[in-house]
Motif scaffolding. Structure first.
Motif: not given
Length: 631
Positions: A119-124
């Motif tokens: 989730l964090i990776w994709n948002l970044c």
């Protein structure tokens, strides 16, 4: 994060600990924190506390291996790529969005933590790398939410698989979720099933369907400007308002609720908390129906207010919430910091930072101890990998791509790898040789040579000492070879000794071992004159150890007894001199036991035989040489 050790009372007794490369030893001391007490530890155990315990998880091993290959691919990307093309191609090359997706299915039961990392990776990727402009930004965020809220697909299959979908208990939940995720075409299809099943509501279903169809949104291939989109959206929004004011959907509470959602009504949205499941889904839905052309600079305001509204003061933000908020604030370093605190290992932050660094987003942030953030996190991650008996091989490559401290760190860690098997030792040795790590190569070879000596594998020990270029150890092993020869009368590992080549020059003793073996070859081939010259040179050059002289002189006996004169008069005198030097320097012994007396008798017999053979050979040599001169 505090680690609770069962049975240890740190409030009662003082603790003692010692750091290691990958773990810490902890125990209670005899010193109590109270002034008057018995000095006896209440917990007589030593505990080993490991850091980076995730490397021991069989489940995570596949993830570590896959991301290692992606990491190497990223490092090898053509350095000529610049600007936006560089960033986009790097993002494509990394491909961790899909990789994490695959891994999520494979890594259950760690799916929750991996889902959070994905989730964090994709948002970044969306916010920092793709840097979508207003309008398009919302499309990416919608994709992000749809990717991570997957329950709708299973719910859709369940509803559509029933005999009468519109009568299914979860029908309206499904329609609502589709609207919340902006999947309006699918929502219209579901409403058409309701219209077919209920003619009375067919009219209002058609109106709702038309509102969904005409909602303006920026599509990837659309060429309309942002101003045009905002104008169309405003007209559409006013139309929805009129339907609400006219109570068009008052007869159907489900459709009226959908209309309020499409108007961006916060109260109506918060009524769907259970279906939204989290605040960032609420955020994206709220933006979709209230400000679809939101600018990146305004995201933080909407994110913070959405979090506050969704939690409603009933609970505090979780670590994941803080990470996502930092991302919406476009604070890269805070994202990395929060992830480092919240996650149990360095895998995620190391790879994320590496990607952002390659996109030139971290160039201005150097740490005070000489390394930048990317290198620091990669070093920490690689250090954790070295705690694992096989994953350490991945860590080597991570150290290789840390230009400042990677080499030093690799040298320190590779020395601590336990060389349990020769196969593992060869693997470590190959890594060191490829990187010209001379000291480590010497150290490993010496360790293996010592192990071989302890197991009485002299050939292997000699081979390792030669590879280490360790003259002292090569001398020690050569002495063992010579001692075994004296005891058994033959050499072991003849292939190795016969093929020493230039390596025999490493030490005098090794040279002697090789030359002495060469003497045996000459003798076996009946090249007696060459053998005699070599034997004499080994003694006169003092390359042979004095303890071995008697063996060499004994080897000369068969040559002295040959029918043909082998040693010349001068050579015989030299042999006599060597014999006298040997016997004159023999230490005077005190009282001896029977075995020693017997050994001395044997030595005395050998000396007498040698003197007799040397005298006879000298006489023969003088006569022969005199005859040759006379003729």
């Amino acid at each position: 994060e505090a680690e609770v050790i069962p049975g240890v009372n740190s409030k009662k007794n003082q603790m003692c600990f010692d750091w290691g490369p990958g773990e810490m030893l902890v125990c209670e001391t005899s010193f109590s924190k109270k002034e008057k007490s018995e000095m006896v530890p209440s917990c007589p155990f030593i505990y080993i506390i490991r850091k980076d315990v995730d490397v021991y998880s069989q489940i995570l091993r596949k993830l570590f291996n896959e991301s290692h290959g992606i990491f190497l691919g990223l490092q090898r990307i053509d350095e000529e790529l610049t600007g936006k093309s560089r960033k986009s191609q790097i993002a494509v090359a990394v491909g961790l969005r899909n990789d994490c997706r695959v891994s999520q299915g494979l890594l259950y039961p760690l799916v929750s933590i991996l889902s959070a990392m994905e989730l964090i990776w994709n948002l970044c990727e969306i916010l920092f790398i793709e840097v979508a402009p207003a309008g398009h930004l919302l499309l990416h965020l919608l994709d992000w939410v749809r990717l991570h809220v997957c329950e709708v697909d299973s719910l859709s299959a369940d509803v559509l698989g029933s005999e009468n979908p519109s009568n299914h208990g979860s029908f309206w939940n499904l329609v609502t979720i589709l609207v919340l995720q902006g999947r309006l075409d699918e929502a219209r299809q579901m409403l058409s099933k309701e219209a077919d099943a209920s003619p009375a509501s067919a009219g209002i279903c058609r109106i709702m369907g038309d509102l969904m169809r005409t909602m303006p949104i920026l599509s990837p291939g659309n060429t309309q400007t942002l101003t045009e989109l905002e104008l169309k959206w405003q007209h559409w929004h006013e139309e929805c308002e009129r339907y609400l004011q006219d109570s068009t959907f008052a007869t159907n509470p489900h459709l009226e609720s959908l209309l309020k959602i499409m108007l961006g009504d916060e109260a109506a949205l918060l009524e769907q908390k259970e279906l939204l499941s989290n605040w960032y889904h609420f955020l994206v839905t709220r933006l979709l129906y209230s400000n679809p052309t939101v600018k990146p600079i305004d995201l933080h305001y909407y994110a913070q207010s959405s979090l506050d509204l969704f939690l409603g003061g009933e609970s505090s933000p979780e670590p994941l919430d803080n990470i996502l908020l930092a991302a919406f604030e476009f604070d890269i370093h805070q994202v990395i910091k929060e992830c480092s605190i919240a996650l149990s290992n360095w895998w995620f932050v190391a790879h994320l930072t590496d990607l952002l660094d390659h996109c030139k987003l971290l160039q201005s942030h150097n740490l005070y101890f000489g390394s930048n953030m990317r290198e620091f996190l990669l070093l920490e991650y690689a250090s954790g990998l070295f705690a694992h008996p096989s994953l350490w091989q991945l860590g080597v490559d991570y150290f290789d791509y840390c230009p400042k401290l990677g080499r030093v760190s690799l040298e320190l860690h590779i020395e601590r790898i336990p060389l349990n098997t020769e196969q593992k030792a060869l693997k470590v040795l190959r890594i060191c040789e490829q990187r010209q790590m001379t000291e480590q190569v010497r150290s490993i070879c010496k360790i293996l040579a010592m192990k071989a000596v302890r197991n009485n594998r002299l050939g292997s020990a000699l081979s390792w000492s030669i590879r280490a270029k360790d003259a002292a150890f090569a001398t020690l092993v050569s002495d063992r070879f010579l001692r075994d020869y004296c005891e058994r009368g033959c050499f072991s590992d003849l292939d190795l000794i016969d093929n020493l080549g230039p390596a025999m020059m490493l030490s005098d003793r090794l040279t002697f071992l090789g030359k002495y073996r060469e003497f045996h070859h000459m003798y076996g081939e009946k090249r007696f004159a060459d053998a005699a010259s070599l034997l004499l040179s080994l003694m006169t050059s003092r390359i042979a150890p004095r303890s071995f002289w008697m063996t060499l002189l004994t080897d000369a006996l068969p040559l002295l007894e040959q029918k043909q004169v082998i040693f010349s008069a001068e050579q015989t005198y030299e042999l006599m001199q060597c014999l006298e030097d040997l016997t004159s320097r023999r230490p005077v012994r005190g009282e001896s036991d029977i075995q020693q007396l017997q050994d001395e008798d044997i030595e005395t017999t050998k000396v007498e035989m040698l003197r007799l053979a040397l005298a006879r050979n000298l006489a023969r040599a003088i006569i022969r040489e005199g005859s040759l001169e006379g003729s």
